[in-house]
Write an enzyme that holds these catalytic residues in place. Structure first.
Site, PDB file in Angstrom:
ATOM      1  N   LYS A  28       0.836  -1.208   0.000  1.00 43.07           N
ATOM      2  CA  LYS A  28       0.000   0.000   0.000  1.00 43.07           C
ATOM      3  C   LYS A  28       0.870   1.257   0.000  1.00 43.07           C
ATOM      4  O   LYS A  28       0.598   2.205  -0.725  1.00 43.07           O
ATOM      5  CB  LYS A  28      -0.920  -0.001   1.225  1.00 43.07           C
ATOM      6  N   LYS A  87      19.679  -8.438   9.657  1.00 45.89           N
ATOM      7  CA  LYS A  87      20.202  -9.214  10.794  1.00 45.89           C
ATOM      8  C   LYS A  87      20.867  -8.315  11.835  1.00 45.89           C
ATOM      9  O   LYS A  87      20.867  -8.635  13.018  1.00 45.89           O
ATOM     10  CB  LYS A  87      21.188 -10.284  10.329  1.00 45.89           C
ATOM     11  N   GLU A 172      27.780  -6.243   1.888  1.00 39.55           N
ATOM     12  CA  GLU A 172      27.061  -5.258   2.693  1.00 39.55           C
ATOM     13  C   GLU A 172      27.488  -3.854   2.255  1.00 39.55           C
ATOM     14  O   GLU A 172      28.507  -3.691   1.584  1.00 39.55           O
ATOM     15  CB  GLU A 172      27.422  -5.433   4.180  1.00 39.55           C
ATOM     16  N   ASP A 183      29.303 -10.153   9.590  1.00 35.52           N
ATOM     17  CA  ASP A 183      28.007 -10.528   8.985  1.00 35.52           C
ATOM     18  C   ASP A 183      27.700 -12.001   9.295  1.00 35.52           C
ATOM     19  O   ASP A 183      26.594 -12.340   9.730  1.00 35.52           O
ATOM     20  CB  ASP A 183      28.078 -10.277   7.470  1.00 35.52           C
ATOM     21  N   LYS A 187      24.620 -13.732  11.678  1.00 35.20           N
ATOM     22  CA  LYS A 187      23.768 -14.834  11.224  1.00 35.20           C
ATOM     23  C   LYS A 187      23.886 -16.026  12.170  1.00 35.20           C
ATOM     24  O   LYS A 187      22.921 -16.744  12.408  1.00 35.20           O
ATOM     25  CB  LYS A 187      24.147 -15.219   9.790  1.00 35.20           C
TER      26      LYS A 187
HETATM   27  N1  HSE Z   1      26.573  -9.484   2.547  1.00 38.47           N
HETATM   28  C1  HSE Z   1      25.811 -10.667   2.775  1.00 38.47           C
HETATM   29  C2  HSE Z   1      26.587 -11.859   2.206  1.00 38.47           C
HETATM   30  C3  HSE Z   1      24.478 -10.531   2.109  1.00 38.47           C
HETATM   31  O1  HSE Z   1      27.554 -11.640   1.472  1.00 38.47           O
HETATM   32  O2  HSE Z   1      26.250 -12.982   2.525  1.00 38.47           O
HETATM   33  C4  HSE Z   1      23.473 -11.556   2.509  1.00 38.47           C
HETATM   34  O3  HSE Z   1      23.193 -11.496   3.884  1.00 38.47           O
END
Ligand code: HSE
Length: 368
Positions: A28, A87, A172, A183, A187
């Site tokens: 929307k 994340k 990123e 990163d 995760k």
């Molecule tokens: N920068 C992250 C990677 C993107 O290379 O896995 C996905 O989370």
């Protein structure tokens, strides 16, 4: 469901297109810094979305911690469901956001935040409801996997390959988060917290990235039938968790060694079902947007507040205990040692003071 979409970058654009194919979902309003000429309401502040009683679901795809955190918290307080691929913000405010969703009777999902297009977090959530997960681990960063696999297969420099990963939309906004392992660590935090119903914090997990890796390291491994990967691992013990992110050497015949390009390969170990592995695109617009869409569809079909709604336990990270095999490289010399992760990480700290380009790697299969 009527969606308020925040952000129209690589993932936002792909998600918008995917939504157009879904009769049950309509974007929307779109929060965007510049006009996009789309047939939805385009706004330049979050307030109209927050105050719109017709918006049931906010999809946050702007990234970063602020103002993403404020938008997500405000949407949950306004009793709107939230789906995000971010994340960093879910990791930083894990307890608070999970509690806010439960308190307000709405759902929070971030499946695209770990594993790109792989249904990894949603599978952990399902499995954790019926079995006891004892470990999660794997290749969770597409950028470093791309760099390492291309360094292994062709004669290209680290800097050149990082640039390629950025152009391909894997990295990123600040690629330091990719190459230093931050990163992958975020995760891992999401995966472990969900798998173990834990409250582990990013800064508690030791993390070594790939920025010190050299062409000589690649050649050293190749001569021994080994392949470099950036691996993230968390294992539940009695009252604590062993966890680290570290360059890791896998024998060339293993599935991990053969997972190339921007692919992710993640595995979980559970008491009754044993090992299960998930392989697929870990980064990129379409795969990531597909997991965002899957979360929206799950919510629209009626889902619980967080993945499993189990009570969370404040487990601490403790890397003492079992001895593992480690490779140290300092001033061009390679040494293999058997130590606990805590001892190896401490020794690496001391070695790095003398040689700031030193490297520590984990050898899960020992030295072959
Ligand atoms: N920068 C992250 C990677 C993107 O290379 O896995 C996905 O989370």
């Amino acid at each position: 469901m009527q969606i308020g979409l925040l952000g129209y970058g690589t993932v936002g654009k792909a998600f918008y297109a995917l939504c157009e194919e879904q009769p049950s979902l309509t974007v929307k309003s779109l929060l965007t810094r510049r006009p996009r000429g789309l047939p939805c309401q385009e706004v330049d502040s979050f307030d109209p979305i927050r105050n719109d009683p017709e918006v049931d679901l906010v999809v946050e795809l702007i990234g970063g911690i602020h103002p993403a955190y404020e938008y997500i918290a405000s949407a949950l307080r306004a009793k709107k469901h939230v789906v995000t691929a971010n994340k960093a913000v879910v990791c930083a405010y894990y307890r608070e956001l999970v509690d806010l969703a439960a308190k307000n009777g709405v759902c929070l999902r971030c499946t695209a935040g770990a594993g790109g297009g792989i249904p990894w977090l949603s599978s952990i959530g399902r499995i954790a409801r019926m079995d006891s997960i004892t470990a999660v681990e794997g290749i969770l960063n597409g950028t470093t996997n791309y760099i390492l696999s291309e360094m292994t297969s062709r004669n290209a420099s680290y800097a050149e390959l990082l640039k390629e990963a950025q152009q391909l939309g894997y990295a990123e906004a600040d690629p330091t988060d990719d190459v230093e392992g931050y990163d992958a660590r975020r995760k891992l935090v999401l995966s472990a917290n969900l798998a173990f119903s834990a409250l582990i914090k990013e800064q508690d997990i030791p993390c070594i990235g790939i920025s010190h890796m050299t062409v000589a390291d690649i050649a050293w491994a190749r001569e021994r039938g080994l392949v470099w990967k950036l691996n993230a691992r968390a294992e539940k013990k009695e009252g604590s968790v062993t966890a680290f992110v570290c360059p890791t050497l896998f024998p060339a015949s293993t599935p991990e060694a053969q997972s190339n390009g921007s692919a992710n390969l993640v595995s979980l170990y559970a008491k009754r079902i044993g090992k299960q592995s998930f392989f697929g695109a870990g980064a990129g617009g379409w795969p990531t947007a597909s997991n965002v869409l899957a979360d929206c569809l799950d919510i629209s079909a009626g889902a619980s507040a967080f993945y499993s709604d189990r009570p969370t336990t404040p487990l601490s990270v403790d890397n003492n205990g079992e001895q593992k095999t480690w490779l140290f490289r300092s001033y061009g010399h390679y040494t293999v040692r058997r130590e606990t992760a805590a001892e190896a990480l401490e020794a690496y700290g001391a070695v790095s003071e003398a040689d700031p380009r030193a490297l520590l790697a984990y050898l899960p299969y020992g030295m072959l």
